[in-house]
Design an enzyme around this catalytic site. Structure first.
Site, mmCIF file in Angstrom:
data_model
loop_
_atom_site.group_PDB
_atom_site.id
_atom_site.type_symbol
_atom_site.label_atom_id
_atom_site.label_comp_id
_atom_site.label_asym_id
_atom_site.label_seq_id
_atom_site.Cartn_x
_atom_site.Cartn_y
_atom_site.Cartn_z
ATOM 1 N N ASN A 41 -25.653 5.348 -76.530
ATOM 2 C CA ASN A 41 -26.484 4.434 -75.742
ATOM 3 C C ASN A 41 -27.150 3.488 -76.735
ATOM 4 O O ASN A 41 -28.201 3.793 -77.295
ATOM 5 C CB ASN A 41 -27.514 5.236 -74.943
ATOM 6 C CG ASN A 41 -28.360 4.374 -74.036
ATOM 7 O OD1 ASN A 41 -28.400 3.151 -74.164
ATOM 8 N ND2 ASN A 41 -29.067 5.010 -73.118
ATOM 9 N N ARG B 254 -22.816 3.815 -72.849
ATOM 10 C CA ARG B 254 -23.578 3.095 -71.838
ATOM 11 C C ARG B 254 -23.449 1.606 -72.134
ATOM 12 O O ARG B 254 -23.803 1.143 -73.211
ATOM 13 C CB ARG B 254 -25.042 3.492 -71.882
ATOM 14 C CG ARG B 254 -25.921 2.677 -70.908
ATOM 15 C CD ARG B 254 -27.390 2.893 -71.190
ATOM 16 N NE ARG B 254 -28.229 2.104 -70.298
ATOM 17 C CZ ARG B 254 -29.285 1.423 -70.709
ATOM 18 N NH1 ARG B 254 -29.627 1.396 -71.984
ATOM 19 N NH2 ARG B 254 -30.013 0.745 -69.838
ATOM 20 N N HIS C 254 -30.246 0.082 -64.708
ATOM 21 C CA HIS C 254 -30.638 1.499 -64.675
ATOM 22 C C HIS C 254 -29.714 2.317 -63.770
ATOM 23 O O HIS C 254 -30.083 3.386 -63.271
ATOM 24 C CB HIS C 254 -32.097 1.665 -64.213
ATOM 25 C CG HIS C 254 -33.098 1.271 -65.243
ATOM 26 N ND1 HIS C 254 -34.286 0.637 -64.935
ATOM 27 C CD2 HIS C 254 -33.087 1.405 -66.601
ATOM 28 C CE1 HIS C 254 -34.965 0.398 -66.042
ATOM 29 N NE2 HIS C 254 -34.255 0.864 -67.068
ATOM 30 N N ARG D 28 -41.259 -6.649 -71.628
ATOM 31 C CA ARG D 28 -40.619 -7.638 -70.768
ATOM 32 C C ARG D 28 -41.584 -8.098 -69.688
ATOM 33 O O ARG D 28 -42.377 -7.311 -69.176
ATOM 34 C CB ARG D 28 -39.367 -7.055 -70.120
ATOM 35 C CG ARG D 28 -38.297 -6.623 -71.105
ATOM 36 C CD ARG D 28 -37.130 -5.980 -70.367
ATOM 37 N NE ARG D 28 -36.271 -5.243 -71.279
ATOM 38 C CZ ARG D 28 -35.472 -4.240 -70.909
ATOM 39 N NH1 ARG D 28 -35.428 -3.880 -69.638
ATOM 40 N NH2 ARG D 28 -34.727 -3.616 -71.788
ATOM 41 N N GLU E 26 -29.369 10.132 -68.572
ATOM 42 C CA GLU E 26 -28.272 9.172 -68.615
ATOM 43 C C GLU E 26 -27.102 9.681 -69.439
ATOM 44 O O GLU E 26 -25.935 9.441 -69.104
ATOM 45 C CB GLU E 26 -28.775 7.842 -69.183
ATOM 46 C CG GLU E 26 -29.771 7.135 -68.280
ATOM 47 C CD GLU E 26 -30.498 6.000 -68.960
ATOM 48 O OE1 GLU E 26 -30.613 4.920 -68.357
ATOM 49 O OE2 GLU E 26 -30.954 6.195 -70.105
#
Length: 403
Positions: free
Chosen positions: A15, A96, A184, A245, A385
């Protein structure tokens, strides 16, 4: 870690982000079993941080390394795998990949065609895709006989209805792939599988809001197991304010700052991705834990936390409206799993939706934090994940069947 042949079959998951990379090794049994995990952080900064955990023993190692760029992190990781992967034979590598564009939703075996499309998509997400491409290429060179699989974060939202997918700009841009995608997705796919496991199929096929709250934060509205809306759009910078962000902004800011400050598009991009959110508002830290510790004595920290919680509450309300009601609310991600005060503030005032938290259960971070009188079941589920990537790789390549 050998490439094939000797050792127990294993899957490696990667990832890669703009300044970090997380990895995990899974031994292939009937289901993937995690044996080791690690993370390389602060890539490109003076002191990189390398963390490695042996899952079997619980031994955790943390050290400072000079990691000037992603190429250096690749070399560090390959060297680490030679140690952490002893006795394992890697059968596949799962990545990912944040953006699959309009073309890719389901996991794909990496090919020249897939790589060409990822390079074309790089301008969609310059914060993530270049690093992910670097890792795919490097591990393809290191393990040329091992299949690599790209798992797309946008895939979970592939069936967004047009009303949630379209941007209100000239239609011609839709033909260029400019629309709302959502992100996501690997986390959301895992959460939906876990929800079905712990609460049953009917609960997972009901009216569900998923809140992945971490350094990146988003919410998704899910009905009949399908995403019908999500807060992130064309890029992961939209939606909720996050660690660094901005979240949603008035697009007029672009031209205003260009006129008044001479800000370029590159400077604006850097500002909204790396200098905004909790960091920009607080001028203290992008870490919510730091801000919660200081909100009692620093108004900037208090306002940053308040805005984050207020925006989360607004999205919950909006998605309850989009769903026509709400039955399950799931908090996840680093903040969602551990910050009881954030969960409480986001749910405060939503009693009219049938949301009632049990204070003690919430503060204890247990699996169900709603009170008995709550019409909505509010849950905390730890996301994973890496496990989702490993399972997707196994399904695509039928690795368990090969064994």
């Amino acid at each position: 870690m050998s490439e094939s042949g000797n050792g127990s079959p294993a899957v490696l998951t990667l990832n890669a982000g703009s300044s970090s990379v997380k990895w995990a090794l899974f031994r292939m049994d009937s289901l993937p079993v995690r044996t080791a995990t690690g993370k390389i952080e602060r890539i490109g900064l003076r002191d990189g941080i390398v963390t490695v955990t042996d899952v079997a023993t619980g031994h955790n190692e943390r050290r400072i390394e000079q990691v000037p760029d992603h190429a250096a992190s690749v070399r560090l990781l390959i060297d680490q795998l030679a140690y952490s992967g002893k006795g394992l034979s890697v059968q596949a590598i799962g990545h990912r990949v944040v953006h699959g564009g309009s073309r890719y939703a389901d996991p794909q075996v990496v090919s020249a065609e897939v790589m060409e499309e990822l390079r074309r998509l790089s301008p969609y997400d310059p914060e993530h895709l270049p690093a992910e491409i670097t890792f795919i290429e490097a591990f393809g060179t290191e393990y040329p006989q091992v299949p690599q699989v790209a798992c797309f974060d946008t895939g979970f939202h592939q069936h967004l209805p047009p009303v949630a997918r379209l941007l209100a700009i000239p239609r011609r841009y839709e033909t260029l792939g400019i629309r709302r995608y959502g992100f996501h997705g690997l986390s959301y796919a895992y959460l939906m599988e876990e929800l079905e496991r712990v609460a049953g199929r009917d609960a997972a096929r009901g009216k569900v809001i998923l809140a992945h709250l971490g350094n990146g934060a988003s919410l998704a509205a899910v009905r009949d197991g399908v995403s019908i809306d999500t807060s992130m759009g064309f890029t992961p910078a939209s939606g909720l304010p996050m660690s660094t962000r901005s979240g949603d902004l008035d697009p007029g800011l672009v031209s205003y700052l260009a006129r008044t400050e001479g800000m370029t598009t590159e400077q604006f991009h850097h500002m909204v991705n790396a200098q905004s959110g909790l960091l920009g508002l607080s001028e203290i830290s992008p870490d919510l834990r730091d801000l919660l510790a200081q909100e009692g004595r620093d108004a900037r920290a208090a306002e940053a936390v308040a805005l984050f919680c207020y925006q989360g509450k607004k999205w919950i309300g909006a998605y309850a409206a989009a769903l026509g009601g709400l039955e399950q609310l799931v908090f996840s991600g680093g903040i969602g799993e551990h910050a009881a005060v954030v969960r409480a503030r986001m749910c405060e005032g939503l009693e009219f939706l049938g949301i009632h938290l049990d204070r003690e259960q919430n503060e204890a971070n247990v699996a169900v934090i709603s009170s008995p009188e709550s019409r909505v079941t509010v849950r905390v589920i730890r996301t994973d994940e890496e496990s989702q990537i490993a399972q997707s790789v196994c399904r695509l390549l039928a690795l368990n069947e090969v064994r």
